[in-house]
Motif scaffolding. Sequence first.
Motif, mmCIF file in Angstrom:
data_model
loop_
_atom_site.group_PDB
_atom_site.id
_atom_site.type_symbol
_atom_site.label_atom_id
_atom_site.label_comp_id
_atom_site.label_asym_id
_atom_site.label_seq_id
_atom_site.Cartn_x
_atom_site.Cartn_y
_atom_site.Cartn_z
ATOM 1 N N THR A 1 4.866 -67.836 32.136
ATOM 2 C CA THR A 1 4.324 -66.854 31.209
ATOM 3 C C THR A 1 2.815 -66.825 31.393
ATOM 4 O O THR A 1 2.187 -67.880 31.536
ATOM 5 C CB THR A 1 4.668 -67.226 29.760
ATOM 6 N N VAL A 2 2.242 -65.625 31.405
ATOM 7 C CA VAL A 2 0.817 -65.469 31.680
ATOM 8 C C VAL A 2 0.215 -64.486 30.693
ATOM 9 O O VAL A 2 0.821 -63.468 30.367
ATOM 10 C CB VAL A 2 0.579 -64.946 33.120
ATOM 11 N N VAL A 3 -0.988 -64.792 30.226
ATOM 12 C CA VAL A 3 -1.752 -63.834 29.422
ATOM 13 C C VAL A 3 -3.160 -63.780 29.974
ATOM 14 O O VAL A 3 -3.709 -64.794 30.419
ATOM 15 C CB VAL A 3 -1.765 -64.228 27.928
ATOM 16 N N GLY A 4 -3.730 -62.591 30.007
ATOM 17 C CA GLY A 4 -5.095 -62.418 30.480
ATOM 18 C C GLY A 4 -5.897 -61.566 29.518
ATOM 19 O O GLY A 4 -5.405 -60.548 29.016
ATOM 20 N N LEU A 5 -7.117 -61.985 29.245
ATOM 21 C CA LEU A 5 -8.015 -61.248 28.363
ATOM 22 C C LEU A 5 -9.119 -60.601 29.182
ATOM 23 O O LEU A 5 -9.682 -61.214 30.093
ATOM 24 C CB LEU A 5 -8.636 -62.180 27.318
ATOM 25 N N ALA A 6 -9.431 -59.358 28.847
ATOM 26 C CA ALA A 6 -10.507 -58.636 29.512
ATOM 27 C C ALA A 6 -11.855 -59.179 29.067
ATOM 28 O O ALA A 6 -11.950 -60.044 28.192
ATOM 29 C CB ALA A 6 -10.405 -57.142 29.191
ATOM 30 N N ARG A 7 -12.900 -58.646 29.670
ATOM 31 C CA ARG A 7 -14.258 -59.121 29.377
ATOM 32 C C ARG A 7 -14.607 -59.012 27.894
ATOM 33 O O ARG A 7 -15.317 -59.848 27.345
ATOM 34 C CB ARG A 7 -15.256 -58.340 30.218
ATOM 35 N N ASP A 8 -14.055 -57.988 27.228
ATOM 36 C CA ASP A 8 -14.350 -57.798 25.804
ATOM 37 C C ASP A 8 -13.387 -58.559 24.895
ATOM 38 O O ASP A 8 -13.450 -58.431 23.676
ATOM 39 C CB ASP A 8 -14.336 -56.310 25.445
ATOM 40 N N GLY A 9 -12.489 -59.340 25.481
ATOM 41 C CA GLY A 9 -11.557 -60.137 24.699
ATOM 42 C C GLY A 9 -10.237 -59.456 24.402
ATOM 43 O O GLY A 9 -9.352 -60.068 23.802
ATOM 44 N N SER A 10 -10.084 -58.221 24.807
ATOM 45 C CA SER A 10 -8.839 -57.503 24.542
ATOM 46 C C SER A 10 -7.744 -57.954 25.501
ATOM 47 O O SER A 10 -8.011 -58.460 26.599
ATOM 48 C CB SER A 10 -9.057 -55.998 24.679
ATOM 49 N N LEU A 11 -6.496 -57.780 25.076
ATOM 50 C CA LEU A 11 -5.355 -58.154 25.905
ATOM 51 C C LEU A 11 -5.253 -57.200 27.081
ATOM 52 O O LEU A 11 -5.130 -55.988 26.910
ATOM 53 C CB LEU A 11 -4.075 -58.107 25.072
ATOM 54 N N ALA A 12 -5.311 -57.741 28.299
ATOM 55 C CA ALA A 12 -5.308 -56.894 29.489
ATOM 56 C C ALA A 12 -4.181 -57.227 30.446
ATOM 57 O O ALA A 12 -3.891 -56.452 31.347
ATOM 58 C CB ALA A 12 -6.651 -57.018 30.220
ATOM 59 N N LEU A 13 -3.542 -58.366 30.277
ATOM 60 C CA LEU A 13 -2.487 -58.790 31.191
ATOM 61 C C LEU A 13 -1.451 -59.568 30.393
ATOM 62 O O LEU A 13 -1.806 -60.449 29.594
ATOM 63 C CB LEU A 13 -3.071 -59.646 32.310
ATOM 64 N N ARG A 14 -0.203 -59.231 30.604
ATOM 65 C CA ARG A 14 0.869 -59.893 29.850
ATOM 66 C C ARG A 14 2.099 -60.000 30.725
ATOM 67 O O ARG A 14 2.656 -58.994 31.144
ATOM 68 C CB ARG A 14 1.178 -59.095 28.589
ATOM 69 N N ILE A 15 2.533 -61.219 31.004
ATOM 70 C CA ILE A 15 3.753 -61.478 31.757
ATOM 71 C C ILE A 15 4.605 -62.424 30.926
ATOM 72 O O ILE A 15 4.161 -63.510 30.549
ATOM 73 C CB ILE A 15 3.449 -62.087 33.132
ATOM 74 N N GLY A 16 5.820 -62.032 30.638
ATOM 75 C CA GLY A 16 6.648 -62.817 29.733
ATOM 76 C C GLY A 16 6.280 -62.505 28.300
ATOM 77 O O GLY A 16 5.950 -61.374 27.953
ATOM 78 N N ALA A 17 6.334 -63.522 27.452
ATOM 79 C CA ALA A 17 6.040 -63.352 26.027
ATOM 80 C C ALA A 17 4.962 -64.334 25.597
ATOM 81 O O ALA A 17 5.245 -65.352 24.949
ATOM 82 C CB ALA A 17 7.303 -63.552 25.196
ATOM 83 N N PRO A 18 3.699 -64.068 25.952
ATOM 84 C CA PRO A 18 2.621 -65.013 25.634
ATOM 85 C C PRO A 18 2.310 -65.110 24.151
ATOM 86 O O PRO A 18 1.541 -65.973 23.744
ATOM 87 C CB PRO A 18 1.425 -64.457 26.408
#
Length: 363
Positions: free
Chosen positions: A31-48
């Motif tokens: 499971t992967v989560v990624g935050l953009a430079r401004d802190g917003s959710l930009a990447l989601r794999i699975g159920a982070p």
Amino acid sequence: MEPPVGPKVVAEVVRGLRGGEPFVESVHRGTVVGLARDGSLALRIGAPEHPVLPRSAVKPLQAAAMLRAGLDGVFLSRDIPPDLLAMVASSHSGEAAHVARVLEILSVAGVPVDTLRCPADLPLSSAAAQAHLRSGGRPEPVLMNCSGKHAGMIACCVAAGWSIEDYTEPDHPLQQIIRRTIEELTGEQIAGTAVDGCGAPLFALSLTGLARGVRAMVQGAAGSAERRVVEAMRGHPELIGGAGCSDTELMRVAPGVVAKNGAEGVTVVATPDGHAVAIKIADGGERAGVPVALAALSRLGAAVGMESPGRPELDLARLAVLVAPPSTAGATTIMIMAAGREYRRTTAPPRMNSVRAMPIRMK
């Protein structure tokens, strides 16, 4: 009814070619989560957003909580030195430099080594463990990889005048401050409480919360407890894990990046410009964490390691090993990001091992 969202394939191990195509020997789901430079959710794999046990990846937040609780007070006229603060946030390998600093924290606090409540263990470093055994040594709590955190907890209790015997109890004042600090930095309530492998309370939170928490520390105000922990980790990466540890190596090749591994396949990485990723590998393996984190950061547009001072050719070579670390002889661990069934192949390098990647869905 839609099937439940579970871990996706995020890493492959390939060994040579088969019919001109990469021969996939093993895969890792995660499971992967990624935050953009401004802190917003930009990447989601699975159920982070689902709770996980962050294990030692949460130690930077715990160390910040200890500073808030008055850890500096045990050092009287000065703040805790950065190298000792790095030890408090570490999962050290039991090297001589690590053990010496844990003992220094306990000495400053005025407590004996047997005050530690972490279990007896041998160093994680095989070289350190072998040397310790050859000298007639045996497992000791101070050698356990979490002894730096425990020493910090004890020193914090001494500074605050709290009881030491029960410092690992969830209702202890220190653990309550740690809980509140984690909730504040992650922006979410603790989902549950377990016992970590070192005996201390382990608070469950989402991968998204973990990424937000470490990002908040990196973005913290200069001189704040959060930034002090971050600067200590950046300044002493060799103390956070040790020689050969992927989080230590990443911080060495990419100054400014903060990385922390945890048991059971948890990794969190944050960059100075505000990007952050958190990963949980479903099988609990360690080899995929940092490479998947780097792949996620690359997809987010975060340049990691490209502006390292000193010898860039050496830095980039070491970074390449972290991106695709060797597995066993003749094999290469290749990290991929999953978001569908259709593959996008990159040009294979002129060698037996090749790369294959999958597209990432941005959300």
